[in-house]
Design a protein around this motif. Structure first.
Motif, short mmCIF file in Angstrom:
data_model
loop_
_atom_site.label_atom_id
_atom_site.label_comp_id
_atom_site.label_asym_id
_atom_site.label_seq_id
_atom_site.Cartn_x
_atom_site.Cartn_y
_atom_site.Cartn_z
N LEU A 120 88.78 149.57 102.24
CA LEU A 120 89.88 150.51 102.07
C LEU A 120 89.95 151.01 100.63
N LEU A 121 89.79 150.11 99.65
CA LEU A 121 89.82 150.53 98.25
C LEU A 121 88.71 151.53 97.96
N ALA A 122 87.52 151.27 98.50
CA ALA A 122 86.41 152.20 98.29
C ALA A 122 86.69 153.54 98.95
N SER A 123 87.26 153.50 100.14
CA SER A 123 87.56 154.75 100.85
C SER A 123 88.63 155.56 100.14
N VAL A 124 89.67 154.89 99.64
CA VAL A 124 90.73 155.59 98.91
C VAL A 124 90.17 156.20 97.63
N GLY A 125 89.36 155.42 96.90
CA GLY A 125 88.78 155.94 95.67
C GLY A 125 87.88 157.14 95.89
N ALA A 126 87.21 157.18 97.04
CA ALA A 126 86.27 158.26 97.32
C ALA A 126 86.95 159.50 97.90
N ILE B 191 98.31 163.88 91.71
CA ILE B 191 98.61 162.77 92.62
C ILE B 191 97.32 162.20 93.20
N GLY B 192 96.41 163.08 93.60
CA GLY B 192 95.14 162.61 94.14
C GLY B 192 94.38 161.75 93.15
N LEU B 193 94.34 162.16 91.88
CA LEU B 193 93.66 161.37 90.86
C LEU B 193 94.41 160.07 90.57
N PHE B 194 95.73 160.14 90.58
CA PHE B 194 96.54 158.95 90.33
C PHE B 194 96.32 157.89 91.41
N VAL B 195 96.07 158.33 92.63
CA VAL B 195 95.80 157.40 93.73
C VAL B 195 94.37 156.87 93.64
N ALA B 196 93.42 157.74 93.31
CA ALA B 196 92.00 157.37 93.37
C ALA B 196 91.56 156.47 92.22
N ILE B 197 91.98 156.77 91.01
CA ILE B 197 91.46 156.06 89.84
C ILE B 197 91.77 154.56 89.88
N PRO B 198 93.02 154.14 90.15
CA PRO B 198 93.27 152.68 90.25
C PRO B 198 92.48 152.02 91.37
N ALA B 199 92.29 152.72 92.48
CA ALA B 199 91.53 152.14 93.60
C ALA B 199 90.08 151.91 93.20
N VAL B 200 89.47 152.86 92.49
CA VAL B 200 88.08 152.71 92.05
C VAL B 200 87.95 151.57 91.05
N LEU B 201 88.86 151.51 90.09
CA LEU B 201 88.81 150.44 89.08
C LEU B 201 89.00 149.08 89.73
N ALA B 202 89.95 148.99 90.67
CA ALA B 202 90.19 147.71 91.36
C ALA B 202 88.97 147.31 92.19
N TYR B 203 88.37 148.28 92.87
CA TYR B 203 87.19 147.98 93.69
C TYR B 203 86.07 147.40 92.82
N ASN B 204 85.77 148.04 91.71
CA ASN B 204 84.70 147.55 90.83
C ASN B 204 85.04 146.17 90.27
#
Length: 250
Positions: A149-155, A200-213
Motif C-alpha cells: 500500500l505504501l508503494a502504491s500510494v507513493g507511486a 495535496i498529491g505530493l503531500f500524500v506521496a512523499i511521506p509514503a515513499v520515504l516510509a516505504y524506503n
C-alpha cells in the motif's frame, strides 16, 4: 490625475479578492463531483498510509526490543524444554520465537516417527530445514504488511493530484472561453484548485515513499537475522549443537 489612486486601489482590491478565491476554503466550496472524488481519494490514501506507517513503526520497535533477548535466552538456556517453554510464552507477533518453535516441533515430530516412511524419505536435517524455510518465509511475509500500500500510494498519489490539477485548469479555460475575461479574478478559483490538488498529491506521496524506503531497509536487516538464526537452529536440531559450539569443542 485624481482618478489614478482610485484605480490602483480598485485593482488592489480586485487582486485581493482573487487571492481569496485561491484559498482552500474557497476551493472546497466550488468542488464538483470529480473534484470531490479526487480529494476524498487523496484523503483516504493519506489516512491508510499514515496507519501503516504507525503500525510498522510500532511493530518494528517492539520486535527489535525483544529479538535479541529472545535469541540470547534461547541459546543460554541449558535445558531445551525450558528454552522451548520460553519461546511459547512470547507474543504471537514475535517472529524469532515462532521460527524456533517450528524447528523444535519438526525435530520432535521426526524423532517420534522414526522407522516410518517419513524418516525413510527425509532425514532429520532435511526435515528441520524444510520447516525452517517455511517458518522464515511466513515471518518474512508478515513483515511486508502495508508495504504494498505504501508503494502504491507513493507511486499513484501524484497522478491522482495531477488529475485534479488538469481538471482545475480545464475549468479555468472554460471560464475564459465563456466570459472572454482572462483576468486574475476570473481564473483565480480554478487555478487555485489546480495548484492545491497538486500540493495535496505530493503531500500524500512523499511521506509514503520515504516510509516505504525506510521500512524496506529495516526489513532487509531483519531478513538477515532470520537467516542467521535459522541456520543456527538447523545446526542445533540436526546435530545437537551449534556450529560455533562444535568448533570450540574441537
Amino acid at each position: 490625475m485624481l482618478q489614478e489612486p482610485t484605480t490602483a486601489a480598485s485593482a488592489g482590491g480586485t487582486n485581493a479578492e482573487a487571492l481569496q478565491q485561491m484559498s482552500f476554503g474557497a476551493m472546497i466550496q466550488h468542488f464538483d463531483a470529480l473534484s470531490w472524488i479526487v480529494f476524498i481519494t487523496l484523503v483516504v490514501m493519506s489516512a491508510m498510509s499514515v496507519y501503516w506507517m504507525i503500525f510498522n513503526a510500532v511493530k518494528n520497535m517492539r520486535m527489535r526490543s525483544r529479538s535479541d533477548r529472545v535469541m540470547t535466552t534461547f541459546w543460554e538456556t541449558t535445558n531445551a524444554q525450558d528454552a522451548i517453554r520460553y519461546m511459547e510464552e512470547q507474543p504471537a507477533s514475535e517472529p524469532f520465537s515462532k521460527i524456533a518453535l517450528d524447528a523444535a516441533l519438526a525435530a520432535s515430530h521426526h524423532q517420534r516417527n522414526e522407522g516410518s516412511r517419513l524418516v525413510e524419505s527425509l532425514n532429520r536435517s532435511e526435515f528441520v530445514d524444510r520447516a525452517l524455510r517455511q517458518a522464515v518465509t511466513r515471518e518474512s511475509g508478515r513483515l511486508e504488511s502495508g508495504m504494498t500500500l505504501l508503494a502504491s500510494v507513493g507511486a499513484t498519489a501524484p497522478f491522482v493530484g495531477l488529475l485534479g490539477t488538469v481538471w482545475g485548469i480545464y475549468h479555468a479555460l472554460i471560464r475564459i472561453g465563456l466570459s472572454g475575461d482572462a483576468s486574475m479574478q476570473a481564473v483565480a478559483g480554478p487555478v487555485g484548485e489546480a495548484l492545491i490538488m497538486t500540493a495535496i498529491g505530493l503531500f500524500v506521496a512523499i511521506p509514503a515513499v520515504l516510509a516505504y524506503n525506510f521500512f524496506v531497509r529495516i526489513n532487509r536487516n531483519t531478513y538477515n537475522k532470520f537467516d542467521t538464526f535459522a541456520h543456527d537452529l538447523h545446526d542445533f536440531f540436526a546435530t545437537g549443537s551449534r556450529v560455533g559450539d562444535l568448533s570450540v569443542k574441537r
